[in-house]
Design an enzyme around this catalytic site. Sequence first.
Site, PDB file in Angstrom:
ATOM      1  N   PRO A 231      -3.403  -4.199   3.063  1.00  0.00           N
ATOM      2  CG  PRO A 231      -2.614  -5.920   4.410  1.00  0.00           C
ATOM      3  CD  PRO A 231      -3.073  -4.486   4.461  1.00  0.00           C
ATOM      4  CD  GLU A 232      -6.280  -2.321  -2.199  1.00  0.00           C
ATOM      5  OE1 GLU A 232      -7.052  -2.567  -3.138  1.00  0.00           O
ATOM      6  OE2 GLU A 232      -5.666  -1.240  -2.101  1.00  0.00           O
TER       7      GLU A 232
ATOM      8  CE  LYS B 276      -9.956  -4.806   1.220  1.00  0.00           C
ATOM      9  NZ  LYS B 276      -9.981  -3.444   1.811  1.00  0.00           N
TER      10      LYS B 276
ATOM     11  NE  ARG C 262     -12.476   3.261   1.532  1.00  0.00           N
ATOM     12  CZ  ARG C 262     -11.974   2.102   1.914  1.00  0.00           C
ATOM     13  NH1 ARG C 262     -10.730   1.795   1.604  1.00  0.00           N
ATOM     14  NH2 ARG C 262     -12.704   1.242   2.586  1.00  0.00           N
TER      15      ARG C 262
END
Length: 263
Positions: A2-3, A59, A250
């Site tokens: 979730p961003e 967030k 990432r």
Amino acid sequence: MPELPDVEEFRKVLESCAKGRLIQRVDVRDAGVLHEVSVRRLRHALEGRRFGRPERHGKWLLAHTDDGLTVMLHFGMTGLLVCGRPGDEIEAHDRVLFTLEGDRQLRYRDQRKLRGLWLADDDSDVVRLLDGQGPDAMAVDREEFETALASHRGRVKTVLTDQSVVAGLGNLLADEILWRAGLSPTGRANALTEPERRRLYTHMRRTLRSAVTAGRVPPRDSWLTGHRDDPAPACPRCGTPLNRSRLASRTTVWCPHCQPDGS
């Protein structure tokens, strides 16, 4: 993961499902998602109170109550907030259930349990829990954003996803924004020129507005996000095969033609 757009969607879920409703019961099915608060304390603090208007910072989702308490929610890698009814089947990863008046039930659902819920007693406690967070990516002004970039020597992708610099951007958003701005993710943030910093800010705001409207980072054909997981991913702008590498642990995807090193 979730961003910012996902958490903004969760904020809307919370507002439509719970705002103004009495919290009749709090069921903690897995205390592993609670931080700095016990099951007993959470239930005692919330039952009989009402949820107010929720807020979001990066967030983080802030579920205020009518007497100054705030449930602080962070969704980690796999968290969700869903609205249903008390009689709905309980899912395996439903960790905390808030039963509300009007036959509503708000559920914090999370598979991996990397973050969870905190309870802030007042505004100063909210500030403490958000300590170290940079300005929200939807609210930061251009001057503050450009100053932050110019003061960091790290790679621009790493700086963008550093929540202490700007809060809310994750892996997908950072890749999408850099592709739209035509900037390599491996370039140094403090080496960007003033026009490049301004271009990056403009595309960050535009990308966020579109993603918030969609409620997620949408995998559209015209977006880099829509092609990053293709078997042979190619740039939707120029058709060049996309590069894929690891940057700050990432997976990073970019177009070597549209985002050349040193651009």
